[in-house]
Scaffold this motif. Structure first.
Motif, PDB file in Angstrom:
ATOM      1  N   GLU A 105     -17.425  26.740  14.492  1.00 53.56           N
ATOM      2  CA  GLU A 105     -19.417  27.470  14.839  1.00 53.56           C
ATOM      3  C   GLU A 105     -20.098  26.188  14.908  1.00 53.56           C
ATOM      4  O   GLU A 105     -21.326  26.359  14.201  1.00 53.56           O
ATOM      5  CB  GLU A 105     -18.895  27.962  13.555  1.00 53.56           C
ATOM      6  CG  GLU A 105     -18.272  28.982  13.572  1.00 53.56           C
ATOM      7  CD  GLU A 105     -18.916  30.659  13.598  1.00 53.56           C
ATOM      8  OE1 GLU A 105     -19.354  30.684  12.030  1.00 53.56           O
ATOM      9  OE2 GLU A 105     -18.673  31.685  13.680  1.00 53.56           O
ATOM     10  N   GLY A 106     -19.940  25.035  15.078  1.00 51.57           N
ATOM     11  CA  GLY A 106     -20.718  24.255  15.780  1.00 51.57           C
ATOM     12  C   GLY A 106     -20.891  23.055  14.729  1.00 51.57           C
ATOM     13  O   GLY A 106     -21.602  22.370  15.038  1.00 51.57           O
ATOM     14  N   VAL A 107     -19.682  23.334  13.525  1.00 46.91           N
ATOM     15  CA  VAL A 107     -19.859  22.282  12.782  1.00 46.91           C
ATOM     16  C   VAL A 107     -18.755  20.797  13.121  1.00 46.91           C
ATOM     17  O   VAL A 107     -17.941  21.091  13.297  1.00 46.91           O
ATOM     18  CB  VAL A 107     -19.617  22.911  11.391  1.00 46.91           C
ATOM     19  CG1 VAL A 107     -19.557  21.242  10.675  1.00 46.91           C
ATOM     20  CG2 VAL A 107     -21.269  23.060  10.772  1.00 46.91           C
ATOM     21  N   LYS A 108     -19.139  19.993  13.557  1.00 47.47           N
ATOM     22  CA  LYS A 108     -18.071  18.882  13.604  1.00 47.47           C
ATOM     23  C   LYS A 108     -17.727  18.473  12.394  1.00 47.47           C
ATOM     24  O   LYS A 108     -18.704  17.623  11.767  1.00 47.47           O
ATOM     25  CB  LYS A 108     -18.483  17.229  14.308  1.00 47.47           C
ATOM     26  CG  LYS A 108     -17.678  16.309  14.547  1.00 47.47           C
ATOM     27  CD  LYS A 108     -19.020  15.364  15.261  1.00 47.47           C
ATOM     28  CE  LYS A 108     -18.927  13.831  14.898  1.00 47.47           C
ATOM     29  NZ  LYS A 108     -19.690  12.970  14.800  1.00 47.47           N
ATOM     30  N   ASN A 109     -16.617  18.324  12.478  1.00 48.83           N
ATOM     31  CA  ASN A 109     -15.433  17.099  10.931  1.00 48.83           C
ATOM     32  C   ASN A 109     -15.020  16.301  12.104  1.00 48.83           C
ATOM     33  O   ASN A 109     -14.514  16.156  12.643  1.00 48.83           O
ATOM     34  CB  ASN A 109     -14.563  17.974  10.741  1.00 48.83           C
ATOM     35  CG  ASN A 109     -15.430  18.698   9.907  1.00 48.83           C
ATOM     36  OD1 ASN A 109     -16.318  18.567   8.404  1.00 48.83           O
ATOM     37  ND2 ASN A 109     -15.453  20.358  10.094  1.00 48.83           N
ATOM     38  N   PRO A 110     -15.564  14.600  11.753  1.00 51.57           N
ATOM     39  CA  PRO A 110     -14.886  13.418  12.586  1.00 51.57           C
ATOM     40  C   PRO A 110     -13.268  13.509  12.612  1.00 51.57           C
ATOM     41  O   PRO A 110     -13.052  14.167  11.262  1.00 51.57           O
ATOM     42  CB  PRO A 110     -15.349  12.203  11.508  1.00 51.57           C
ATOM     43  CG  PRO A 110     -16.156  12.731  11.166  1.00 51.57           C
ATOM     44  CD  PRO A 110     -16.568  14.151  10.464  1.00 51.57           C
ATOM     45  N   THR A 111     -12.500  13.334  13.372  1.00 50.38           N
ATOM     46  CA  THR A 111     -11.220  13.662  12.950  1.00 50.38           C
ATOM     47  C   THR A 111     -10.731  12.358  12.320  1.00 50.38           C
ATOM     48  O   THR A 111     -11.086  11.087  12.158  1.00 50.38           O
ATOM     49  CB  THR A 111     -10.161  13.370  15.049  1.00 50.38           C
ATOM     50  OG1 THR A 111     -10.541  12.099  15.040  1.00 50.38           O
ATOM     51  CG2 THR A 111     -10.703  14.671  15.981  1.00 50.38           C
ATOM     52  N   SER A 112      -9.651  13.006  11.329  1.00 49.73           N
ATOM     53  CA  SER A 112      -9.211  11.602  10.704  1.00 49.73           C
ATOM     54  C   SER A 112      -7.478  11.506  10.293  1.00 49.73           C
ATOM     55  O   SER A 112      -7.187  13.107  10.124  1.00 49.73           O
ATOM     56  CB  SER A 112      -9.950  11.913   9.294  1.00 49.73           C
ATOM     57  OG  SER A 112      -9.663  13.513   8.790  1.00 49.73           O
ATOM     58  N   ALA A 113      -6.917  10.469   9.205  1.00 54.52           N
ATOM     59  CA  ALA A 113      -5.723  11.088   9.495  1.00 54.52           C
ATOM     60  C   ALA A 113      -4.838  10.502   7.660  1.00 54.52           C
ATOM     61  O   ALA A 113      -4.150  10.805   7.973  1.00 54.52           O
ATOM     62  CB  ALA A 113      -4.855  10.388  10.854  1.00 54.52           C
ATOM     63  N   PHE A 169       0.489  -1.662  -0.140  1.00 50.33           N
ATOM     64  CA  PHE A 169       0.577   0.646   0.176  1.00 50.33           C
ATOM     65  C   PHE A 169       0.680   1.096   0.003  1.00 50.33           C
ATOM     66  O   PHE A 169       1.561   1.165   0.388  1.00 50.33           O
ATOM     67  CB  PHE A 169      -0.439   0.091   1.569  1.00 50.33           C
ATOM     68  CG  PHE A 169      -1.762  -0.326   1.111  1.00 50.33           C
ATOM     69  CD1 PHE A 169      -2.168  -1.418   0.227  1.00 50.33           C
ATOM     70  CD2 PHE A 169      -2.595  -1.252   2.522  1.00 50.33           C
ATOM     71  CE1 PHE A 169      -3.660  -2.128   0.180  1.00 50.33           C
ATOM     72  CE2 PHE A 169      -3.722  -1.759   2.744  1.00 50.33           C
ATOM     73  CZ  PHE A 169      -4.609  -2.730   1.258  1.00 50.33           C
ATOM     74  N   LYS A 170       0.008   2.098  -1.308  1.00 51.64           N
ATOM     75  CA  LYS A 170       0.753   3.299  -0.456  1.00 51.64           C
ATOM     76  C   LYS A 170       0.145   4.576   0.095  1.00 51.64           C
ATOM     77  O   LYS A 170      -1.396   4.712  -0.340  1.00 51.64           O
ATOM     78  CB  LYS A 170       1.229   4.422  -1.955  1.00 51.64           C
ATOM     79  CG  LYS A 170       2.270   5.744  -1.040  1.00 51.64           C
ATOM     80  CD  LYS A 170       2.667   5.965  -3.234  1.00 51.64           C
ATOM     81  CE  LYS A 170       2.872   7.531  -3.431  1.00 51.64           C
ATOM     82  NZ  LYS A 170       2.988   7.931  -4.590  1.00 51.64           N
ATOM     83  N   VAL A 171       0.346   4.896   1.349  1.00 49.29           N
ATOM     84  CA  VAL A 171      -0.600   6.099   1.865  1.00 49.29           C
ATOM     85  C   VAL A 171      -0.233   6.897   2.120  1.00 49.29           C
ATOM     86  O   VAL A 171       0.724   7.314   2.770  1.00 49.29           O
ATOM     87  CB  VAL A 171      -0.405   5.254   3.373  1.00 49.29           C
ATOM     88  CG1 VAL A 171      -1.865   5.696   4.558  1.00 49.29           C
ATOM     89  CG2 VAL A 171      -1.201   3.622   3.335  1.00 49.29           C
ATOM     90  N   ILE A 172      -1.081   8.188   2.129  1.00 52.80           N
ATOM     91  CA  ILE A 172      -0.511   9.966   2.013  1.00 52.80           C
ATOM     92  C   ILE A 172      -1.664  10.582   3.195  1.00 52.80           C
ATOM     93  O   ILE A 172      -2.571  10.129   3.089  1.00 52.80           O
ATOM     94  CB  ILE A 172      -0.787  10.321   0.896  1.00 52.80           C
ATOM     95  CG1 ILE A 172      -0.087  10.158  -0.306  1.00 52.80           C
ATOM     96  CG2 ILE A 172      -0.932  11.822   0.535  1.00 52.80           C
ATOM     97  CD1 ILE A 172      -0.249  10.529  -1.630  1.00 52.80           C
ATOM     98  N   THR A 173      -1.005  10.691   4.341  1.00 53.35           N
ATOM     99  CA  THR A 173      -1.647  10.971   5.880  1.00 53.35           C
ATOM    100  C   THR A 173      -1.356  12.832   5.201  1.00 53.35           C
ATOM    101  O   THR A 173      -0.925  13.246   4.470  1.00 53.35           O
ATOM    102  CB  THR A 173      -0.892  10.893   7.263  1.00 53.35           C
ATOM    103  OG1 THR A 173       0.018  11.480   6.772  1.00 53.35           O
ATOM    104  CG2 THR A 173      -0.910   9.366   6.590  1.00 53.35           C
ATOM    105  N   SER A 174      -2.835  12.908   6.420  1.00 52.36           N
ATOM    106  CA  SER A 174      -2.598  14.500   6.670  1.00 52.36           C
ATOM    107  C   SER A 174      -1.780  15.023   7.748  1.00 52.36           C
ATOM    108  O   SER A 174      -1.436  16.383   7.680  1.00 52.36           O
ATOM    109  CB  SER A 174      -4.169  14.382   7.355  1.00 52.36           C
ATOM    110  OG  SER A 174      -4.359  14.376   8.727  1.00 52.36           O
ATOM    111  N   LEU A 175      -0.588  14.403   8.663  1.00 54.17           N
ATOM    112  CA  LEU A 175       0.445  15.428   8.987  1.00 54.17           C
ATOM    113  C   LEU A 175       0.911  16.471   8.564  1.00 54.17           C
ATOM    114  O   LEU A 175       1.433  16.276   6.917  1.00 54.17           O
ATOM    115  CB  LEU A 175       0.908  13.797   9.125  1.00 54.17           C
ATOM    116  CG  LEU A 175       2.503  14.398  10.571  1.00 54.17           C
ATOM    117  CD1 LEU A 175       0.943  14.285  11.774  1.00 54.17           C
ATOM    118  CD2 LEU A 175       3.477  14.053   9.890  1.00 54.17           C
TER     119      LEU A 175
END
Length: 347
Positions: free
Chosen positions: A231-239, A33-39
């Protein structure tokens, strides 16, 4: 030793565990696999240096041998930096243990969710409660063992106090009264909507929930504060941004999954209180380490019972930074609050 060359080791192991759970350990090992993350590597390097520096100083200052730090972009939920201990490769001190994922008591860092539930119910930042010695258990007279008369961090009582001042100064007795007014289920509902999923047993917490009586992880708490930042909107944590197989086919890709967790007005009011330096000055002093002259930063600290955990989470609309200090074995630190122990690192 080859392992010492891993960059961002806690984060890498976090990603690996995620992939193994989703695709199986065998596939992760053999499928190329080749994985690109948000780091954000530059941010991660800085975070690692800061955690190492301050947590090393904290050993002698506060008997706190470890610390963790998480940075999240609240507009996407993406993890930009994750430091799980002061040194991953220090096996003598369980460095490979990722404290950002460990469940610990958040102390007063949980209070904003309870106040948010109150604002949802129609209370305002000007609502007044009484900060006075209070017996919270109605069975106290017949069963003295059940008596519950908590104190504030400074053992003082302030009399009538607004929700704004009580939250900004992190006064306990008013917070307990706020939870009493809104109800445990409403408060837990707000926390869950914001992304705190580990508080699964309401029967365990009672009123102590508002003082951090339930365990959460640093990653989870930092992500949940992102709801206030956004401002009240949730973005689930992701990586993970993208996963490709060995021939370049995309098998997973980041897709935004934002949903409204809180009314905009509620989130804005919490943020307004948490960045009100004037309101928190009686507790923290003016221009404390919670304050930045260059940016408006909303921030909340938390110290758990027996001084086992020191927390701080703060944010602007673009970034959320959460930090924890303490000991992996849960032994207590010096009796100092998070404002002293973990705020310098966070700042």
């Amino acid at each position: 030793q080859a392992t010492t060359r891993i960059k961002a080791p806690h984060f890498v192991m976090y990603i690996r565990a995620y992939l193994e759970e989703k695709y199986g350990a065998e596939a992760v090992r053999t499928k190329g696999f080749k994985v690109i993350t948000s780091l954000d590597w530059k941010l991660q390097e800085t975070a690692e240096q800061i955690v190492n520096k301050f947590s090393t100083e904290n050993i002698t200052k506060f008997n706190a041998r470890n610390a963790g730090l998480v940075v999240i972009d609240p507009t996407t939920g993406q993890i930009l930096a994750m430091v799980g201990s002061r040194d991953y490769f220090d096996t003598k001190n369980e460095g490979n243990f990722n404290v950002a994922l460990a469940h610990r008591q958040p102390g007063s860092a949980f209070k904003p969710f309870v106040y948010a539930a109150a604002f949802n119910a129609g209370y305002t930042d000007k609502t007044v409660v009484f900060d006075l010695p209070t017996q919270f258990d109605t069975n106290c007279q017949t069963d003295p063992a059940r008596c519950y008369t908590p104190t504030n961090y400074d053992d003082k009582f302030r009399g009538p106090i607004s929700f704004r001042d009580a939250l900004a100064q992190s006064v306990n007795i008013p917070a307990l009264k706020v939870l009493y007014l809104v109800g445990l289920n409403q408060a837990l509902g707000v926390a869950k909507a914001a992304g705190i999923t580990s508080l699964t047993d309401p029967s365990r917490y009672g009123l102590t929930l508002v003082l951090g009586g339930g365990e959460v992880s640093l990653l989870e708490l930092t992500g949940a504060y992102g709801v206030f930042a956004n401002e009240g909107v949730k973005n689930p944590t992701s990586a993970i941004l993208v996963v490709k197989d060995s021939v370049g086919n995309t098998i997973e890709e980041f897709t935004p999954a934002s949903e409204r967790a809180l009314p905009e007005n509620t989130a804005r009011l919490i943020s307004d209180i948490l960045k009100d330096d004037q309101a928190r000055t009686p507790a923290f002093g003016a221009n404390s380490l919670l304050h930045f002259s260059t940016h408006e930063v909303a921030v909340k600290t938390g110290t758990s019972n027996d001084y086992r955990d020191a927390w701080i989470v703060g944010y602007t609309p673009k970034v959320v930074v959460g930090a924890w200090a303490g000991n992996n074995d849960n032994s207590p630190m010096e009796k100092k609050v998070a404002g002293f122990i973990v705020a310098p690192l966070w700042h």
